[in-house]
Each structure stands twice: as C-alpha cells, then as structure tokens.
Write a protein that holds these residues in place. Sequence first.
Motif, short mmCIF file in Angstrom:
data_model
loop_
_atom_site.label_atom_id
_atom_site.label_comp_id
_atom_site.label_asym_id
_atom_site.label_seq_id
_atom_site.Cartn_x
_atom_site.Cartn_y
_atom_site.Cartn_z
N GLY A 122 -37.78 71.89 -38.59
CA GLY A 122 -38.76 71.38 -39.51
C GLY A 122 -38.62 71.61 -40.88
O GLY A 122 -39.44 71.59 -41.61
N ARG A 123 -37.09 71.97 -41.28
CA ARG A 123 -37.05 72.62 -42.67
C ARG A 123 -36.48 71.21 -43.42
O ARG A 123 -35.58 70.47 -42.96
N PRO A 124 -36.83 71.06 -44.80
CA PRO A 124 -36.13 69.87 -45.36
C PRO A 124 -34.64 70.28 -45.68
O PRO A 124 -34.24 71.38 -45.85
N TYR A 125 -34.09 69.16 -45.80
CA TYR A 125 -32.58 69.38 -46.26
C TYR A 125 -32.28 67.99 -46.71
O TYR A 125 -32.77 66.95 -46.66
N ILE A 126 -30.81 68.04 -47.32
CA ILE A 126 -30.16 66.69 -47.87
C ILE A 126 -29.18 66.41 -46.92
O ILE A 126 -28.08 67.32 -47.06
N PRO A 127 -29.08 65.29 -46.39
CA PRO A 127 -27.78 65.19 -45.44
C PRO A 127 -26.65 65.01 -46.15
O PRO A 127 -26.53 64.49 -47.56
N GLY A 128 -25.34 65.49 -45.86
CA GLY A 128 -24.04 65.39 -46.58
C GLY A 128 -23.84 63.74 -46.78
O GLY A 128 -23.21 63.52 -47.92
N THR A 129 -24.29 63.07 -46.04
CA THR A 129 -23.87 61.54 -46.08
C THR A 129 -24.65 61.13 -47.42
O THR A 129 -24.16 60.11 -48.21
N SER A 130 -25.69 61.42 -47.75
CA SER A 130 -26.47 61.07 -48.86
C SER A 130 -25.78 61.41 -50.13
O SER A 130 -25.45 60.74 -51.04
N LEU A 131 -25.50 62.84 -50.40
CA LEU A 131 -24.66 63.44 -51.50
C LEU A 131 -23.36 62.49 -51.42
O LEU A 131 -22.88 62.00 -52.31
N LYS A 132 -22.68 62.18 -50.32
CA LYS A 132 -21.20 61.55 -50.07
C LYS A 132 -21.34 60.12 -50.88
O LYS A 132 -20.64 59.75 -51.60
N GLY A 133 -22.59 59.43 -50.68
CA GLY A 133 -22.88 58.14 -51.16
C GLY A 133 -22.97 58.12 -52.71
O GLY A 133 -22.45 57.24 -53.39
N ALA A 134 -23.73 59.25 -53.20
CA ALA A 134 -23.85 59.37 -54.64
C ALA A 134 -22.69 59.66 -55.13
O ALA A 134 -22.07 59.12 -56.34
N ILE A 135 -21.75 60.56 -54.60
CA ILE A 135 -20.36 60.54 -55.22
C ILE A 135 -19.51 59.60 -55.07
O ILE A 135 -18.64 59.34 -56.08
N ARG A 136 -19.51 58.58 -54.15
CA ARG A 136 -18.74 57.16 -54.08
C ARG A 136 -19.13 56.38 -55.12
O ARG A 136 -18.16 55.85 -55.53
N THR A 137 -20.36 56.33 -55.54
CA THR A 137 -20.77 55.46 -56.64
C THR A 137 -20.24 55.81 -57.68
O THR A 137 -19.73 54.97 -58.65
N ILE A 138 -20.26 57.08 -58.03
CA ILE A 138 -19.56 57.76 -59.16
C ILE A 138 -18.07 57.33 -59.14
O ILE A 138 -17.55 56.76 -60.36
N LEU A 139 -17.43 57.46 -58.18
CA LEU A 139 -15.79 57.39 -58.10
C LEU A 139 -15.50 55.88 -58.31
O LEU A 139 -14.49 55.35 -59.03
N ILE A 140 -16.12 54.87 -57.64
CA ILE A 140 -15.92 53.59 -57.83
C ILE A 140 -16.10 52.85 -59.08
O ILE A 140 -15.79 52.04 -59.52
N ASN A 141 -16.92 53.71 -59.97
CA ASN A 141 -17.35 53.31 -61.44
C ASN A 141 -16.42 54.14 -62.38
O ASN A 141 -16.70 53.85 -63.58
N THR A 142 -15.61 54.92 -61.78
CA THR A 142 -14.77 55.90 -62.81
C THR A 142 -13.26 55.74 -62.50
O THR A 142 -12.46 55.00 -62.69
N ARG A 143 -13.07 56.62 -61.50
CA ARG A 143 -11.73 56.81 -60.88
C ARG A 143 -11.06 55.39 -60.43
O ARG A 143 -9.97 55.18 -60.61
#
Length: 347
Positions: A122-143
């Motif tokens: 019952g504890r809130p958390y952020i799934p790794g997939t959510s962060l990975k998606g945000a990182i992916r967006t950064i990378l497709i627009n930069t690297r």
Amino acid sequence: MKRYREFEFKLRTLAPVFIGSGETYKQREYIYENDAYYFPNFVTLYRKLSSNQRQQEAFENYLMSSRIQEKNMRLGEFLRKINFTDRDLGGYSIKATGVEVENNGDPDRLNEIAKFIKDPQGRPYIPGTSLKGAIRTILINTRFKGVEKIPWGGSDDIFHDIRVSDSEPLKLSSLVITKKWDYNTRKDGPNPLPLTRECLKPYTKVVFTITTVGDEAAEIISGLSKAADEFYKRYEERFLKDLDLKYRQSGYNHPIYLGGGSGLWTKANYDRINIEQIRSRTPRKMKMTGNGVFKLTKAKRQSYRLKIKGVIEERELVGKNGGAADTKDGIGFYEMGKCCFTIKEKK
C-alpha cells in the motif's frame, strides 16, 4: 563480457506528479471529515459492520442500491446515518489543502479520485517503466535526434542495456489531492477541469537505481544530465516560451517531466510528430489550436533552501524566479509533472 555499472538516480518533484494505477475511488469509497480524505480498508469496515446485523444489511443495501438518492449518498453521510462512528478502519488519509475544489465548493462533493500507484504493502512508488519512458523521450530528442532508425525495439535495442529499477517506496504522507487545470493562452487564465488525482507533493525525493550493461549504455546514462538540459531547452523554445512567466517554474537542476497530465510536448519525438496530421484526424470539438494548452495544477506553495557560494538562499518552487501565479491562502500553480534530478555512479 559486458561490464555492469550502477547509478543512483535521485528525482526531486518540482510539482505534483501523477502515476496512475488505472483505478479510482468512487464517492462511496472515501470519507471526508475533519479536513481530511479518509480511504478506509473495506474488508475491515465490513467486518466491523458485521457485528451489527442491522448495520450490515443497511451497508449491503447501500452498496447495491440503484436508487439515485442512495447512489449520490457519500460514505461518510451513510455511516453517520446508521450511527456508525468507528474510524479505526485501516487504510490511510490525505489532509485537505484547499486545492481540491474551487470557488468555495464543497470538499465532500468531489468527483472520482484517480489513485496513485502503490505496491502490495500500500505504499506509493514510481515504476521504473515510468522513469525509463521519460528518459527515452529525452534521448530521442537529443542523442538520437534526426536518426532515421533508433537502435531499440530490435536485437540491437540499446534500452535492453539500460535497466531502471522501481523507486524506493514512499510514505503515504507524500500524497496530496489535486485538480487538473488547462491553460489556453488565448483565453483568460487557467480553467479547472473535473479531474481529481492523488499526486506526489512538490519537493518529494524519489530514489531509483539504474543499471547499465556495456560501455555505450553507461556513456548514455553518464551524459543524461546534459541531455536533459538540452531537451528542456528545446521544450522551452517549442512550447514553454508561450507560458506566462507567472505560471512558469524555473528549470532547476536537469528538468524532467514525469507521469500523467504533463502534456504532449513533454513526451513527443519532435522530429517525427506532425501537428497538422493530428489536427486533421481530431474531431472538430477537440481541435488543437497552436501548440495546444498548458497542463497545470495547484498545490501549496513550497519553499526550499539553496546554498550558493556559501550563502543559504530560500526560494520558492512556484513561478519563475520565485514569482507567484496565485498567492491566495498560500496556494500556487505548478507545471504538472515537472521534476529535476541528479545522477551519480555507485562506487
């Protein structure tokens, strides 16, 4: 053999962040009392009601009734009606802050509340997939900006070698209830929408571990801070520059946008998105004008301390350079989902 390396990724929310579980609390599933929203454990509630046959039957009829009068009755109202005063029912509560309703509305008359994702305890958390998606967006627009064939999705998928853990669990006290606001710069001010969510509070710290396999993946993650700054600059030039400064937050250290409600341009591949094509396929009543609307939300104004050249300064998260979009009752507007981060390799 490829070398494994681990990085500590520390996220700091600069605004409310929503990672939905796909579920909602209906009006019959929470109680508003004493300036707080209480979400009881229904197994515990039913077990306690079962000790009184009259109350048990009334509760079963209440949940199953299709009559408008009973369907619209809130849980707290029903429990008071049957004289059930026990509130030691497990679950958790979220303190009301005044942002859940507008124009002196009744805080006990919210629509459904979208749930933040929680672990089995019952504890809130952020799934790794959510962060990975945000990182992916950064990378497709930069690297990988302008690259015809990005190396993921196949046998040479670089993201197979970048592994993002779920976050460390967070406290339930990290949650706040907020509303969604849309701001069309062609109209007068932000407009509240009937969408209410559990979100992480501004300035919540969230910790992840990123594991890389091989030199290329490690190089990408080592350079993530610089890539995030580059993407944020592109986001500013394409979209954020049109947002009135009183609604706009500073970039801080390496901005990243996360979760639901942060808007199209925080998740798009700028080289491939075709706005005119989107407009042509969108129903007339939902047509996008310009670059669309800004996604904002309200929360309590949050200050923090920053040490600059040995001097500690106090700053606010709300508004550009501490400017305020709304100072009523210590509440301000935030850019939905805005965060920043630091990253360093573990020794």
